[in-house]
Every structure is written in structure tokens, then in C-alpha cells.
Design a protein around this motif. Structure first.
Motif, PDB file in Angstrom:
ATOM      1  N   ASP A   1       0.562  -1.590   0.413  1.00  0.00           N
ATOM      2  CA  ASP A   1      -0.245  -0.100  -0.618  1.00  0.00           C
ATOM      3  C   ASP A   1       0.919   1.230   0.267  1.00  0.00           C
ATOM      4  OD1 ASP A   1      -2.561  -1.408   0.556  1.00  0.00           O
ATOM      5  OD2 ASP A   1      -2.156  -1.855   2.130  1.00  0.00           O
ATOM      6  N   GLY A   2       1.725   1.282  -0.705  1.00  0.00           N
ATOM      7  CA  GLY A   2       3.084   2.322  -0.584  1.00  0.00           C
ATOM      8  C   GLY A   2       2.773   3.330  -1.566  1.00  0.00           C
ATOM      9  N   GLY A   3       3.263   4.709  -0.513  1.00  0.00           N
ATOM     10  CA  GLY A   3       3.222   5.683  -1.829  1.00  0.00           C
ATOM     11  C   GLY A   3       4.050   6.804  -1.451  1.00  0.00           C
ATOM     12  N   LEU A   4       3.677   7.806  -1.835  1.00  0.00           N
ATOM     13  CA  LEU A   4       4.959   8.942  -1.562  1.00  0.00           C
ATOM     14  C   LEU A   4       4.348  10.225  -1.625  1.00  0.00           C
ATOM     15  CD1 LEU A   4       8.094   9.723  -2.530  1.00  0.00           C
ATOM     16  CD2 LEU A   4       7.160  11.534  -3.348  1.00  0.00           C
ATOM     17  N   LEU A   5       4.057  11.271  -0.121  1.00  0.00           N
ATOM     18  CA  LEU A   5       3.687  12.584  -0.105  1.00  0.00           C
ATOM     19  C   LEU A   5       5.129  13.535  -0.156  1.00  0.00           C
ATOM     20  CD1 LEU A   5       1.269  12.514   3.475  1.00  0.00           C
ATOM     21  CD2 LEU A   5       0.819  12.148   0.697  1.00  0.00           C
ATOM     22  N   PHE A   6       4.967  14.338  -1.112  1.00  0.00           N
ATOM     23  CA  PHE A   6       5.287  15.716  -1.003  1.00  0.00           C
ATOM     24  C   PHE A   6       4.551  17.104  -1.289  1.00  0.00           C
ATOM     25  CE2 PHE A   6       5.006  14.489  -5.312  1.00  0.00           C
ATOM     26  CZ  PHE A   6       4.484  15.890  -5.515  1.00  0.00           C
ATOM     27  N   ARG A   7       5.335  18.350  -1.135  1.00  0.00           N
ATOM     28  CA  ARG A   7       4.719  19.220  -0.696  1.00  0.00           C
ATOM     29  C   ARG A   7       5.219  20.562  -2.109  1.00  0.00           C
ATOM     30  NH1 ARG A   7       3.323  17.138   3.144  1.00  0.00           N
ATOM     31  NH2 ARG A   7       2.335  17.713   5.008  1.00  0.00           N
ATOM     32  N   GLN A   8       4.757  21.248  -2.818  1.00  0.00           N
ATOM     33  CA  GLN A   8       5.121  21.824  -3.945  1.00  0.00           C
ATOM     34  C   GLN A   8       4.890  23.544  -4.190  1.00  0.00           C
ATOM     35  OE1 GLN A   8       3.619  20.467  -7.854  1.00  0.00           O
ATOM     36  NE2 GLN A   8       1.668  20.574  -7.250  1.00  0.00           N
ATOM     37  N   TRP A   9       5.007  24.001  -4.406  1.00  0.00           N
ATOM     38  CA  TRP A   9       4.430  25.692  -4.790  1.00  0.00           C
ATOM     39  C   TRP A   9       5.550  25.592  -5.747  1.00  0.00           C
ATOM     40  CZ3 TRP A   9       6.727  29.695  -6.495  1.00  0.00           C
ATOM     41  CH2 TRP A   9       5.369  31.599  -5.990  1.00  0.00           C
ATOM     42  N   ILE A  10       4.314  25.981  -7.365  1.00  0.00           N
ATOM     43  CA  ILE A  10       4.927  26.359  -8.207  1.00  0.00           C
ATOM     44  C   ILE A  10       4.392  27.813  -8.478  1.00  0.00           C
ATOM     45  CG2 ILE A  10       3.237  25.054  -8.905  1.00  0.00           C
ATOM     46  CD1 ILE A  10       4.835  24.094 -11.131  1.00  0.00           C
ATOM     47  N   LYS A  11       5.052  28.798  -9.457  1.00  0.00           N
ATOM     48  CA  LYS A  11       4.835  29.703 -10.314  1.00  0.00           C
ATOM     49  C   LYS A  11       5.213  29.601 -11.495  1.00  0.00           C
ATOM     50  CE  LYS A  11       3.483  34.440  -9.868  1.00  0.00           C
ATOM     51  NZ  LYS A  11       4.181  35.997  -9.428  1.00  0.00           N
ATOM     52  N   SER A  12       4.514  29.526 -12.623  1.00  0.00           N
ATOM     53  CA  SER A  12       5.287  29.367 -14.013  1.00  0.00           C
ATOM     54  C   SER A  12       4.461  30.079 -14.857  1.00  0.00           C
ATOM     55  CB  SER A  12       4.949  27.367 -14.814  1.00  0.00           C
ATOM     56  OG  SER A  12       3.691  26.637 -14.626  1.00  0.00           O
ATOM     57  N   GLU A  13       5.015  30.252 -16.728  1.00  0.00           N
ATOM     58  CA  GLU A  13       4.233  31.146 -16.941  1.00  0.00           C
ATOM     59  C   GLU A  13       2.377  30.053 -18.185  1.00  0.00           C
ATOM     60  OE1 GLU A  13       4.825  32.740 -21.848  1.00  0.00           O
ATOM     61  OE2 GLU A  13       6.582  31.065 -20.632  1.00  0.00           O
ATOM     62  N   PRO A  14       1.321  30.927 -17.601  1.00  0.00           N
ATOM     63  CA  PRO A  14       0.071  30.852 -18.273  1.00  0.00           C
ATOM     64  C   PRO A  14       0.007  30.802 -18.934  1.00  0.00           C
ATOM     65  CG  PRO A  14      -0.251  32.570 -16.275  1.00  0.00           C
ATOM     66  CD  PRO A  14       1.525  32.296 -16.488  1.00  0.00           C
ATOM     67  N   ASP A  15      -1.163  30.030 -19.940  1.00  0.00           N
ATOM     68  CA  ASP A  15      -0.967  30.131 -21.019  1.00  0.00           C
ATOM     69  C   ASP A  15      -3.164  30.315 -20.944  1.00  0.00           C
ATOM     70  OD1 ASP A  15      -1.729  30.503 -24.005  1.00  0.00           O
ATOM     71  OD2 ASP A  15      -2.149  28.758 -24.192  1.00  0.00           O
ATOM     72  N   SER A  16      -4.023  29.573 -20.494  1.00  0.00           N
ATOM     73  CA  SER A  16      -5.107  29.485 -20.173  1.00  0.00           C
ATOM     74  C   SER A  16      -5.229  29.218 -18.836  1.00  0.00           C
ATOM     75  CB  SER A  16      -6.140  29.237 -21.644  1.00  0.00           C
ATOM     76  OG  SER A  16      -5.497  27.383 -21.289  1.00  0.00           O
ATOM     77  N   ALA A  17      -7.141  29.164 -18.871  1.00  0.00           N
ATOM     78  CA  ALA A  17      -7.353  28.089 -17.222  1.00  0.00           C
ATOM     79  C   ALA A  17      -6.946  27.056 -17.209  1.00  0.00           C
ATOM     80  CB  ALA A  17      -8.561  28.620 -17.278  1.00  0.00           C
ATOM     81  N   THR A  18      -6.828  26.120 -18.623  1.00  0.00           N
ATOM     82  CA  THR A  18      -6.111  24.603 -18.437  1.00  0.00           C
ATOM     83  C   THR A  18      -4.594  25.033 -18.527  1.00  0.00           C
ATOM     84  OG1 THR A  18      -6.704  24.321 -20.683  1.00  0.00           O
ATOM     85  CG2 THR A  18      -9.209  24.791 -18.955  1.00  0.00           C
ATOM     86  N   HIS A  19      -3.946  25.643 -19.444  1.00  0.00           N
ATOM     87  CA  HIS A  19      -3.233  25.046 -20.314  1.00  0.00           C
ATOM     88  C   HIS A  19      -2.297  26.103 -19.432  1.00  0.00           C
ATOM     89  CE1 HIS A  19      -5.135  23.078 -22.863  1.00  0.00           C
ATOM     90  NE2 HIS A  19      -4.595  22.675 -23.067  1.00  0.00           N
ATOM     91  N   PHE A  20      -0.452  25.424 -19.270  1.00  0.00           N
ATOM     92  CA  PHE A  20       0.530  26.548 -19.117  1.00  0.00           C
ATOM     93  C   PHE A  20       1.493  26.362 -20.334  1.00  0.00           C
ATOM     94  CE2 PHE A  20      -1.774  27.187 -15.558  1.00  0.00           C
ATOM     95  CZ  PHE A  20      -1.103  27.631 -14.512  1.00  0.00           C
ATOM     96  N   TRP A  21       2.557  27.411 -20.584  1.00  0.00           N
ATOM     97  CA  TRP A  21       3.871  26.813 -20.704  1.00  0.00           C
ATOM     98  C   TRP A  21       5.416  26.792 -20.353  1.00  0.00           C
ATOM     99  CZ3 TRP A  21       2.578  28.547 -26.061  1.00  0.00           C
ATOM    100  CH2 TRP A  21       2.134  29.297 -26.863  1.00  0.00           C
ATOM    101  N   ASP A  22       4.875  26.578 -19.245  1.00  0.00           N
ATOM    102  CA  ASP A  22       6.202  25.826 -18.994  1.00  0.00           C
ATOM    103  C   ASP A  22       5.496  24.970 -17.532  1.00  0.00           C
ATOM    104  OD1 ASP A  22       7.483  27.979 -20.246  1.00  0.00           O
ATOM    105  OD2 ASP A  22       7.434  28.824 -18.855  1.00  0.00           O
ATOM    106  N   GLY A  23       5.582  24.011 -17.012  1.00  0.00           N
ATOM    107  CA  GLY A  23       5.257  22.992 -16.231  1.00  0.00           C
ATOM    108  C   GLY A  23       6.649  22.023 -15.750  1.00  0.00           C
TER     109      GLY A  23
END
Length: 184
Positions: free
Chosen positions: A57-79
Motif C-alpha cells: 500500500d505504498g505511496g509518496l507525499l510531498f509539498r510543492q509551490w509552483i509559479k510558471s508561465e500561464p497560457d489559459s485557465a487549463t494550459h501553461f507554457w511551462d510546468g
């Protein structure tokens, strides 16, 4: 995060331990320039965990903070994406987080990712918790790869990764992830 068993590489690799943003006061991994607080154009850099055995039943948790170049509400240029290797890093396969990736990469020949690749991206909304279900890999040694990519044009702050913690129902945390110091 400062354990020497972690590794990083890639084009315009700026992964490093950073305190510009912290998770609960602890230093975190950051893919970006520590002075300008921007990632570079044409970045395709990855950060690999040390290998660990995936338990029942393994898994992995992590925390992230991200700010990248947006294109639209659903798409980003960078990610960013997360991948897994169970053959000592010879090959990696993209793994979908629980709940899925929230965005997709915009079709762009300058991107290291294919068009509509599901990804992490964002406008700096704050720290988020991400969980990976690794139960399908139980009993195998795994390496998790955190991979960030940008195109050739606009840049932003980048991706921070913190508190990477594998878990299972039958195995203790690896020594490289055991908590250190006083806990309240």
C-alpha cells in the motif's frame, strides 16, 4: 533535502537547496535562480530521490509551490511532472498524482514536454500537498523524479519541492527521510 544521495541534472539545471521559500521553516529543493527568483528559458531539469523500497500500500507525499508561465485557465507554457523508475534510473515513466494533474502543457515546439502533457503548473497559489499512489510498485526499489520544463520565452519563479516522504503499511521510513530534531 541535503542528503548527498539525491541527484539532479538536465539542461539549465538550477535545482538546489534553498531558503527563499521554506516549508515549515525548513530549506526546500528549488528549480530556479536563487538571486533573481526566476527559472531560465529552455530549462529541462530533473531532481531524483535516492532509491527506496516501495512497501505494501505504498505511496509518496510531498509539498510543492509552483509559479510558471500561464497560457489559459487549463494550459501553461511551462510546468512540471513526476516520474518513477523501477530499474535503477535507466528509464522513467510519468506517474499521475492522486486526483490527477491540474493542468496541461500548451502545444509549443520550444517545450521539452509534448502538447497537452498533464502537468503541475500554477500562479503561486501557495503550498500544496501531493500524493502519489505507489501500491502497484510494492516490493520494488523506486526512484522518483521531479522534472521541470520551460519554453524559450517568458519565465517566472519556478518550482519548490519539500517534505518528500514515502509511506507504506509495512515498512518504516528510509534513513534518508527520517525526521531529525525536536518534534512538538
Amino acid at each position: 533535502a541535503d542528503n548527498g544521495a539525491w541527484s539532479h541534472s538536465g539542461t539549465h539545471d538550477l535545482w538546489h537547496i534553498d531558503t527563499g521559500r521554506t516549508w515549515n521553516g525548513d530549506a526546500v529543493w528549488y528549480c530556479g535562480d536563487p538571486v533573481t527568483r526566476l527559472y531560465p528559458d529552455d530549462c529541462h531539469a530533473w531532481l531524483d530521490t535516492p532509491a527506496f523500497r516501495v512497501g505494501t500500500d505504498g505511496g509518496l507525499l510531498f509539498r510543492q509551490w509552483i509559479k510558471s508561465e500561464p497560457d489559459s485557465a487549463t494550459h501553461f507554457w511551462d510546468g512540471a511532472i513526476v516520474s518513477i523508475s523501477t530499474n535503477s534510473g535507466a528509464t522513467f515513466t510519468v506517474i499521475e498524482p492522486v486526483g490527477g494533474y491540474p493542468y496541461q502543457i500548451t502545444d509549443n515546439p520550444a517545450s521539452p514536454f509534448p502538447a497537452n502533457q498533464p502537468c503541475f503548473a500554477g500562479t503561486g497559489e501557495g503550498w500544496q500537498t501531493v500524493m502519489l499512489d505507489l501500491a502497484a510498485f510494492a516490493g520494488r526499489d523506486a526512484i522518483i523524479r521531479f522534472e521541470f520544463g520551460s519554453d524559450s520565452y517568458v519565465v517566472d519563479e519556478g518550482w519548490y519541492v519539500a517534505n518528500v516522504t514515502p509511506f507504506s503499511s509495512d515498512e518504516p521510513l528510509p534513513a534518508w527521510l527520517s525526521p531529525q530534531g525536536a518534534w512538538g
